[in-house]
Design an enzyme around this catalytic site. Structure first.
Site, PDB file in Angstrom:
ATOM      1  CD  GLU A   8      -2.667   1.449   2.502  1.00  0.00           C
ATOM      2  OE1 GLU A   8      -2.817   2.596   2.916  1.00  0.00           O
ATOM      3  OE2 GLU A   8      -3.190   0.502   3.195  1.00  0.00           O
ATOM      4  CG  HIS A 171      -6.669   3.462   0.395  1.00  0.00           C
ATOM      5  ND1 HIS A 171      -6.919   4.725   0.945  1.00  0.00           N
ATOM      6  CD2 HIS A 171      -5.196   3.346   0.737  1.00  0.00           C
ATOM      7  CE1 HIS A 171      -5.934   5.258   1.206  1.00  0.00           C
ATOM      8  NE2 HIS A 171      -5.006   4.629   1.422  1.00  0.00           N
ATOM      9  CG  ASP A 296      -0.250   4.598   4.229  1.00  0.00           C
ATOM     10  OD1 ASP A 296      -0.437   4.836   3.213  1.00  0.00           O
ATOM     11  OD2 ASP A 296      -1.283   4.832   5.131  1.00  0.00           O
TER      12      ASP A 296
END
Length: 382
Positions: A8, A171, A296
C-alpha cells in the site's frame, strides 16, 4: 529482514491534481508529512527507490493516491482520471518492473465500465498486479451521493476481478461534505486516519462480506490495510452479534462466520499501523496467512516502518512467520508478482537474513547474542 514486499504505497502523476485527484496541499501544510508530500508522491525512481534499498524493501506495489476516481462525482471525469492514471502508472512501473508493480484505479460509477477498465489494465497494459478502490464512489450533483459495492448491480465488476485473478485493495477516504458536516464538524481531528477512515471502510468491507459477494465469487480476494481497519480486534463481537435468528435475511452463507473468510479471501496489511501488539492480536485472531507487510509511504516513513518490522516484530515472532508476513503471503495473494516481468520468488528465512547464520558477518554459530565467549559486549539495559 531483506526482500520485503510493500503493498500500500501511494503514487501520483503530474496531471493528477488537474484531473480532480488528490490535492497534496489539502491534507497538511508542506513539511508536516515527510517534507514535501507532493514531490514524494511523484517520485518513484530516486528517493523512494534509494530508501527501499536502504531498508531491505525489494518491491513496492504503487497505487494512485486516495481518493482517486472515487472522489470525482462526475462519471466522465472519474473515468478519465482512472484511464490516464493507469496509463501513467504502467509506464512508470515498467521502467523498473523488478522493483515496482501497480494497483490499477477504476471509476465505480458504472460497474460494467469498471470491469472493462480492469480488463484493459490486465490484458493491454503491463505491470499491474491488482486493483485499488478507495471506499465508496462519490456521485450526484453535490457529491453527497455514496455508491457502495455490496449490491447485485456490482457483480459484473466482482466477476471480472475474479476471472482476471485480480486482488482488490480496499482503501479508506474522507467523508462526503454532508456526512463530514453532520458527524465530524468540531471534531475534525478524528475524521481522518485517527478514526474516521477505518470506521467508514470497515463498514463497507463487512457490508460486502455479509451481502454474500465472496460466496458468489469464491476465488475473489480482498485486501485492507492499517492492520485490518479495526476488524480483527472486533471479530468475536462481530460474529457473535450477527445472529442468524435475528438477521435471517443476511445473504452471507449460513454455515460461515466473518472470520472464516480471512486467509483465503480476505487479507490485511500493516500499512501505517506499526504496533507489534496489534499485529500479534491480528495473527491470533485471523492467522498469520492473513497478514502482509506494508508501509503507507509517503504518508508514513519507510525507515520507521522497516525498523519496526525488522527489529521489534522480528523479536516477537518466529522467523518463518516473519518471512510469510514480510514477503511470502504477498506472493500467494498477488500471484502476478511471480509472473514474467516481476519474477519474484519465495525466499527462506536464511535468504532474508532472519533467524539463521549470517555468514556475511562471519558468524558460524547460531544464537550468539554476545559475540565474545568471556566478556559481555551487549549494553546492559538498566
Amino acid at each position: 529482514m531483506l526482500y520485503k514486499i510493500a503493498l500500500e504505497e501511494a503514487w501520483n502523476f503530474p496531471k493528477g491534481e488537474s484531473l480532480g485527484g488528490f490535492q497534496s496541499a489539502s491534507l497538511a501544510p508542506k513539511g508536516v508529512i515527510g517534507g514535501d508530500l507532493g514531490a514524494n508522491l511523484l517520485d518513484v525512481h530516486e528517493q523512494r527507490l534509494q530508501q527501499m534499498d536502504e531498508n531491505g524493501v525489494e518491491f513496492m506495489a504503487l497505487s494512485l493516491v486516495s481518493a482517486g476516481p472515487q472522489k470525482v462525482p462526475n462519471r466522465e471525469g472519474a473515468e478519465k482520471l482512472a484511464l490516464e492514471a493507469n496509463n501513467a502508472l504502467s509506464a512508470d512501473v515498467m521502467k523498473r518492473s523488478e522493483r515496482f508493480g501497480g494497483l490499477c484505479s477504476v471509476s465505480m460509477h458504472d460497474p460494467v465500465q469498471a470491469a472493462q477498465e480492469l480488463e484493459r489494465c490486465f490484458t493491454e497494459l503491463q505491470g499491474f498486479i491488482g486493483c485499488i478502490l478507495n471506499d465508496y464512489q462519490s456521485a450526484g450533483p453535490d457529491g453527497n451521493t455514496m455508491l457502495f459495492y455490496d449490491g447485485p448491480s456490482y457483480d459484473t465488476f466482482w466477476a471480472a476481478a475474479e476471472t482476471l485473478d485480480c486482488p482488490v485493495y480496499l482503501h479508506p477516504r474522507e467523508a462526503t461534505p454532508e456526512i463530514f458536516d453532520k458527524m465530524w464538524k468540531g471534531r475534525e481531528h478524528l475524521a481522518f486516519s485517527a478514526l474516521g477512515y477505518a470506521n467508514r471502510l470497515n463498514m463497507h468491507l463487512l457490508g460486502i462480506i455479509t451481502a454474500g459477494v465472496l460466496d458468489r465469487f469464491p476465488k475473489l480476494k480482498l485486501v485492507v490495510g492499517h492492520m485490518g481497519e479495526h476488524i480483527p480486534y472486533d471479530l468475536y463481537r462481530i460474529d457473535h452479534k450477527l445472529n442468524r435468528a435475528r438477521f435471517p435475511d443476511m445473504k452471507m452463507r449460513k454455515d460461515k462466520l466473518v472470520r472464516d473468510y480471512f486467509g483465503s479471501q480476505v487479507f490485511i496489511t500493516t500499512s501505517g499501523h506499526f504496533s507489534t501488539n496489534a499485529l500479534l492480536c491480528a495473527v491470533a485472531e485471523i492467522g498469520v496467512d492473513s497478514c502482509m507487510f506494508s508501509i503507507d509511504y509517503p504518508f508514513e516513513s519507510i525507515a520507521n516502518g522497516c525498523v519496526w518490522f525488522d527489529e521489534y516484530v522480528e523479536a516477537s515472532i518466529n522467523a518463518r512467520d516473519l518471512v510469510k508476513i514480510g514477503r511470502g503471503n504477498a506472493l500467494k495473494v498477488f500471484e502476478r508478482l511471480a509472473a514474467g516481468i516481476h519474477g519474484l520468488e519465495d525466499k527462506s528465512p536464511a535468504q532474508c537474513e532472519v533467524g539463521g547464520l549470517k555468514n556475511g558477518e562471519g558468524e558460524v554459530e547460531f544464537g550468539m547474542y554476545n559475540k565474545s565467549f568471556e566478556k559481555r559486549e551487549v549494553r546492559k539495559v538498566l
